[in-house]
Scaffold this motif. Sequence first.
Motif, PDB file in Angstrom:
ATOM      1  N   ASP A 127       1.244  13.365   7.366  1.00  0.00           N
ATOM      2  CA  ASP A 127       1.581  13.630   5.972  1.00  0.00           C
ATOM      3  C   ASP A 127       1.281  12.426   5.087  1.00  0.00           C
ATOM      4  OD1 ASP A 127       2.392  16.177   6.482  1.00  0.00           O
ATOM      5  OD2 ASP A 127       4.498  15.642   6.794  1.00  0.00           O
ATOM      6  N   THR A 128       1.729  11.270   5.542  1.00  0.00           N
ATOM      7  CA  THR A 128       1.481  10.070   4.754  1.00  0.00           C
ATOM      8  C   THR A 128      -0.008   9.758   4.690  1.00  0.00           C
ATOM      9  OG1 THR A 128       3.615   9.215   5.485  1.00  0.00           O
ATOM     10  CG2 THR A 128       2.107   7.655   4.443  1.00  0.00           C
ATOM     11  N   ARG A 129      -0.696   9.955   5.803  1.00  0.00           N
ATOM     12  CA  ARG A 129      -2.145   9.733   5.809  1.00  0.00           C
ATOM     13  C   ARG A 129      -2.829  10.653   4.798  1.00  0.00           C
ATOM     14  NH1 ARG A 129      -4.435   7.478  10.683  1.00  0.00           N
ATOM     15  NH2 ARG A 129      -2.791   6.588  11.994  1.00  0.00           N
ATOM     16  N   ALA A 130      -2.451  11.919   4.797  1.00  0.00           N
ATOM     17  CA  ALA A 130      -3.047  12.861   3.855  1.00  0.00           C
ATOM     18  C   ALA A 130      -2.741  12.459   2.414  1.00  0.00           C
ATOM     19  CB  ALA A 130      -2.524  14.271   4.137  1.00  0.00           C
ATOM     20  N   ALA A 131      -1.515  12.026   2.187  1.00  0.00           N
ATOM     21  CA  ALA A 131      -1.146  11.602   0.833  1.00  0.00           C
ATOM     22  C   ALA A 131      -1.970  10.405   0.391  1.00  0.00           C
ATOM     23  CB  ALA A 131       0.342  11.268   0.779  1.00  0.00           C
ATOM     24  N   LEU A 132      -2.209   9.478   1.315  1.00  0.00           N
ATOM     25  CA  LEU A 132      -3.006   8.307   0.971  1.00  0.00           C
ATOM     26  C   LEU A 132      -4.444   8.703   0.669  1.00  0.00           C
ATOM     27  CD1 LEU A 132      -1.756   5.513   3.400  1.00  0.00           C
ATOM     28  CD2 LEU A 132      -1.619   5.577   0.902  1.00  0.00           C
ATOM     29  N   ILE A 133      -4.986   9.606   1.444  1.00  0.00           N
ATOM     30  CA  ILE A 133      -6.351  10.059   1.193  1.00  0.00           C
ATOM     31  C   ILE A 133      -6.431  10.745  -0.170  1.00  0.00           C
ATOM     32  CG2 ILE A 133      -8.118  11.694   1.943  1.00  0.00           C
ATOM     33  CD1 ILE A 133      -7.232  11.149   4.825  1.00  0.00           C
TER      34      ILE A 133
ATOM     35  N   ALA B 237       7.529   8.578   0.897  1.00  0.00           N
ATOM     36  CA  ALA B 237       7.103   7.890   2.111  1.00  0.00           C
ATOM     37  C   ALA B 237       7.688   6.480   2.176  1.00  0.00           C
ATOM     38  CB  ALA B 237       5.580   7.829   2.169  1.00  0.00           C
ATOM     39  N   ASP B 238       7.797   6.001   3.376  1.00  0.00           N
ATOM     40  CA  ASP B 238       8.312   4.655   3.591  1.00  0.00           C
ATOM     41  C   ASP B 238       7.251   3.624   3.213  1.00  0.00           C
ATOM     42  OD1 ASP B 238       9.692   2.452   4.428  1.00  0.00           O
ATOM     43  OD2 ASP B 238       9.042   2.661   6.522  1.00  0.00           O
ATOM     44  N   PRO B 239       7.604   2.679   2.346  1.00  0.00           N
ATOM     45  CA  PRO B 239       6.639   1.650   1.926  1.00  0.00           C
ATOM     46  C   PRO B 239       6.000   0.917   3.104  1.00  0.00           C
ATOM     47  CG  PRO B 239       8.589   1.567   0.549  1.00  0.00           C
ATOM     48  CD  PRO B 239       8.868   2.582   1.613  1.00  0.00           C
ATOM     49  N   ASP B 240       6.808   0.608   4.088  1.00  0.00           N
ATOM     50  CA  ASP B 240       6.266  -0.107   5.249  1.00  0.00           C
ATOM     51  C   ASP B 240       5.194   0.722   5.951  1.00  0.00           C
ATOM     52  OD1 ASP B 240       7.975  -2.153   4.706  1.00  0.00           O
ATOM     53  OD2 ASP B 240       9.530  -1.483   6.103  1.00  0.00           O
ATOM     54  N   GLN B 241       5.454   2.013   6.031  1.00  0.00           N
ATOM     55  CA  GLN B 241       4.489   2.893   6.671  1.00  0.00           C
ATOM     56  C   GLN B 241       3.180   2.944   5.868  1.00  0.00           C
ATOM     57  OE1 GLN B 241       5.787   6.948   6.844  1.00  0.00           O
ATOM     58  NE2 GLN B 241       4.304   7.539   8.403  1.00  0.00           N
ATOM     59  N   ILE B 242       3.315   3.020   4.572  1.00  0.00           N
ATOM     60  CA  ILE B 242       2.123   3.023   3.709  1.00  0.00           C
ATOM     61  C   ILE B 242       1.326   1.742   3.913  1.00  0.00           C
ATOM     62  CG2 ILE B 242       1.324   3.002   1.328  1.00  0.00           C
ATOM     63  CD1 ILE B 242       3.714   4.730   0.588  1.00  0.00           C
ATOM     64  N   ILE B 243       2.034   0.618   3.872  1.00  0.00           N
ATOM     65  CA  ILE B 243       1.363  -0.662   4.035  1.00  0.00           C
ATOM     66  C   ILE B 243       0.669  -0.748   5.395  1.00  0.00           C
ATOM     67  CG2 ILE B 243       1.716  -3.152   4.189  1.00  0.00           C
ATOM     68  CD1 ILE B 243       1.948  -2.035   1.378  1.00  0.00           C
ATOM     69  N   ALA B 244       1.364  -0.255   6.422  1.00  0.00           N
ATOM     70  CA  ALA B 244       0.784  -0.315   7.761  1.00  0.00           C
ATOM     71  C   ALA B 244      -0.495   0.510   7.850  1.00  0.00           C
ATOM     72  CB  ALA B 244       1.807   0.189   8.790  1.00  0.00           C
ATOM     73  N   LEU B 245      -0.492   1.654   7.195  1.00  0.00           N
ATOM     74  CA  LEU B 245      -1.682   2.498   7.218  1.00  0.00           C
ATOM     75  C   LEU B 245      -2.813   1.901   6.388  1.00  0.00           C
ATOM     76  CD1 LEU B 245      -0.161   6.103   6.984  1.00  0.00           C
ATOM     77  CD2 LEU B 245      -1.582   5.171   8.818  1.00  0.00           C
ATOM     78  N   LEU B 246      -2.433   1.177   5.367  1.00  0.00           N
ATOM     79  CA  LEU B 246      -3.448   0.618   4.475  1.00  0.00           C
ATOM     80  C   LEU B 246      -4.039  -0.690   5.012  1.00  0.00           C
ATOM     81  CD1 LEU B 246      -3.725   2.640   2.468  1.00  0.00           C
ATOM     82  CD2 LEU B 246      -2.238   1.406   0.881  1.00  0.00           C
ATOM     83  N   ARG B 247      -3.358  -1.305   5.955  1.00  0.00           N
ATOM     84  CA  ARG B 247      -3.826  -2.603   6.456  1.00  0.00           C
ATOM     85  C   ARG B 247      -5.234  -2.523   7.033  1.00  0.00           C
ATOM     86  NH1 ARG B 247       0.491  -4.454   8.576  1.00  0.00           N
ATOM     87  NH2 ARG B 247       0.877  -5.975   6.913  1.00  0.00           N
ATOM     88  N   PRO B 248      -5.486  -1.633   7.989  1.00  0.00           N
ATOM     89  CA  PRO B 248      -6.861  -1.564   8.502  1.00  0.00           C
ATOM     90  C   PRO B 248      -7.869  -1.167   7.419  1.00  0.00           C
ATOM     91  CG  PRO B 248      -5.524   0.260   9.311  1.00  0.00           C
ATOM     92  CD  PRO B 248      -4.583  -0.713   8.693  1.00  0.00           C
ATOM     93  N   VAL B 249      -7.436  -0.350   6.483  1.00  0.00           N
ATOM     94  CA  VAL B 249      -8.328   0.059   5.398  1.00  0.00           C
ATOM     95  C   VAL B 249      -8.771  -1.155   4.588  1.00  0.00           C
ATOM     96  CG1 VAL B 249      -8.429   1.308   3.212  1.00  0.00           C
ATOM     97  CG2 VAL B 249      -7.432   2.402   5.228  1.00  0.00           C
ATOM     98  N   LEU B 250      -7.805  -1.975   4.210  1.00  0.00           N
ATOM     99  CA  LEU B 250      -8.141  -3.128   3.384  1.00  0.00           C
ATOM    100  C   LEU B 250      -8.907  -4.173   4.185  1.00  0.00           C
ATOM    101  CD1 LEU B 250      -5.022  -3.476   1.095  1.00  0.00           C
ATOM    102  CD2 LEU B 250      -7.359  -2.882   0.480  1.00  0.00           C
ATOM    103  N   ARG B 251      -8.603  -4.265   5.469  1.00  0.00           N
ATOM    104  CA  ARG B 251      -9.386  -5.195   6.291  1.00  0.00           C
ATOM    105  C   ARG B 251     -10.842  -4.760   6.339  1.00  0.00           C
ATOM    106  NH1 ARG B 251      -5.570  -6.592  11.509  1.00  0.00           N
ATOM    107  NH2 ARG B 251      -4.100  -7.957  10.414  1.00  0.00           N
ATOM    108  N   THR B 252     -11.026  -3.463   6.455  1.00  0.00           N
ATOM    109  CA  THR B 252     -12.397  -2.943   6.471  1.00  0.00           C
ATOM    110  C   THR B 252     -13.115  -3.242   5.159  1.00  0.00           C
ATOM    111  OG1 THR B 252     -11.723  -1.149   7.934  1.00  0.00           O
ATOM    112  CG2 THR B 252     -13.796  -0.867   6.737  1.00  0.00           C
ATOM    113  N   LEU B 253     -12.387  -3.066   4.069  1.00  0.00           N
ATOM    114  CA  LEU B 253     -13.040  -3.207   2.768  1.00  0.00           C
ATOM    115  C   LEU B 253     -13.237  -4.666   2.357  1.00  0.00           C
ATOM    116  CD1 LEU B 253     -11.391  -0.327   0.681  1.00  0.00           C
ATOM    117  CD2 LEU B 253     -13.766  -0.512   1.471  1.00  0.00           C
ATOM    118  N   THR B 254     -12.424  -5.550   2.900  1.00  0.00           N
ATOM    119  CA  THR B 254     -12.536  -6.943   2.480  1.00  0.00           C
ATOM    120  C   THR B 254     -13.418  -7.777   3.402  1.00  0.00           C
ATOM    121  OG1 THR B 254     -10.470  -7.398   3.648  1.00  0.00           O
ATOM    122  CG2 THR B 254     -10.336  -7.031   1.275  1.00  0.00           C
ATOM    123  N   THR B 255     -13.859  -7.194   4.495  1.00  0.00           N
ATOM    124  CA  THR B 255     -14.737  -7.937   5.405  1.00  0.00           C
ATOM    125  C   THR B 255     -15.995  -7.116   5.701  1.00  0.00           C
ATOM    126  OG1 THR B 255     -13.648  -7.008   7.347  1.00  0.00           O
ATOM    127  CG2 THR B 255     -12.794  -9.095   6.506  1.00  0.00           C
ATOM    128  N   ALA B 256     -17.096  -7.812   5.912  1.00  0.00           N
ATOM    129  CA  ALA B 256     -18.348  -7.128   6.218  1.00  0.00           C
ATOM    130  C   ALA B 256     -18.207  -6.378   7.542  1.00  0.00           C
ATOM    131  CB  ALA B 256     -19.496  -8.134   6.302  1.00  0.00           C
TER     132      ALA B 256
END
Lengths: 199, 199
Positions: free
Chosen positions: A145-151, B173-192
Amino acid sequence: MPHPAEPPPRGDARAEQRRRTEARILAAASDQFVEAGYERTTIRAIAQAAGVDAGLVMHYFGSKLALFEQVTKGGQLPPAPTGPPGQVAEQILAQLAGSLTTEPVRSLAMLRSMLTHPETTQAFREGTQRFRAQLAAAIPAPDADTRAALISALIMGVVMDRHLLKSGGLDTADPDQIIALLRPVLRTLTTADPPPDPA
Amino acid sequence: MPHPAEPPPRGDARAEQRRRTEARILAAASDQFVEAGYERTTIRAIAQAAGVDAGLVMHYFGSKLALFEQVTKGGQLPPAPTGPPGQVAEQILAQLAGSLTTEPVRSLAMLRSMLTHPETTQAFREGTQRFRAQLAAAIPAPDADTRAALISALIMGVVMDRHLLKSGGLDTADPDQIIALLRPVLRTLTTADPPPDPA
DNA sequence: TTGTTCAATCAACGGGTGTTGAACGGAGGG
DNA sequence: CCCTCCGTTCAACACCCGTTGATTGAACAA
């Protein structure tokens, strides 16, 4: 009412004229709502752009809000992102690629107006909720759910940046480049994480 | 003008009363602009919320637009995301984590009103452009500009989804969960990118 | 005290809005 | 031919907006 032989009885010049006028008003309204949002769009401006009187717009659509709902109805949000888990990312990317080149008029009108006009919010939420629910069902992860919301938020941000904000940095970028950068992102979000990083 | 010993000459009840009233108006205006956007916010409503007359708002701030600019001035967008390439992602995540729990009032007011009020657009663009430029400078990749723009759009989408759209899926959604899901995303976007994927 | 300053109020103006109802005029049916 | 329907226009109403100018009253200076 005596049996009406044909609902559109061929060759009725008046009925067809009306249909054309309605379509012209609808098109003008769509443009105005997208460009200016709900509040700043006036019925008089719509009427002028359609080449008719403001009273006629009211007579056909009843009210400004009804006209707006008519404009935003039908097209709604991007279709269903169903499919095997591995293909979900590519489907989203393909859909997004289309939204980068062609303006998704109804979505933009709803999005822009939703931020200003409270009565519109509910319809927009329902649209995004259906989208997220279908998307979440296609993601094999406990926090789907959270993944879908983020997308969903990601797509919203990108489309807004390109078509509404403009000169937000994405309006001049190459769509292929955007898609290429987003591919690993969407793959990450649509599939459960492997080992985080053995650094 | 005889030498004014102290600019705020201690114990001036009138001056302090004025400062308090101005602050009250400013706070009320901030709330209203965030909740309703520029167009739907009326000076009369601001005045009533602040417990004063509408004319006083005009007398203090000159015009509705000037009041809005005063509200949106100062706080602007998140600070500089500078630092070593590897730390950029974490800095953004930390900043975003704050924006998930505490509403970034000025940013939201600008964002919401920008979509309706054209005069506001320029200011918002300048803010995001500065943010993106600094961010791009910290990303070691040839397409750093597009990457920074995507990150900016991502943040915008997430913050909007949570604080403006609400019940967009991210508000509960839980902020920590959002941040955790976004971490790999931002790592991907900030590094070649390393190898894309040898599947 | 007297006079001045200034925060704050009040009533009003001019303009733009959504909306309405009466009126016009040409096309369709008898 | 006349009468009716209906697309369309026109003028106006009632409301709300941002903005203004005169006015009040209390805090300051002399």
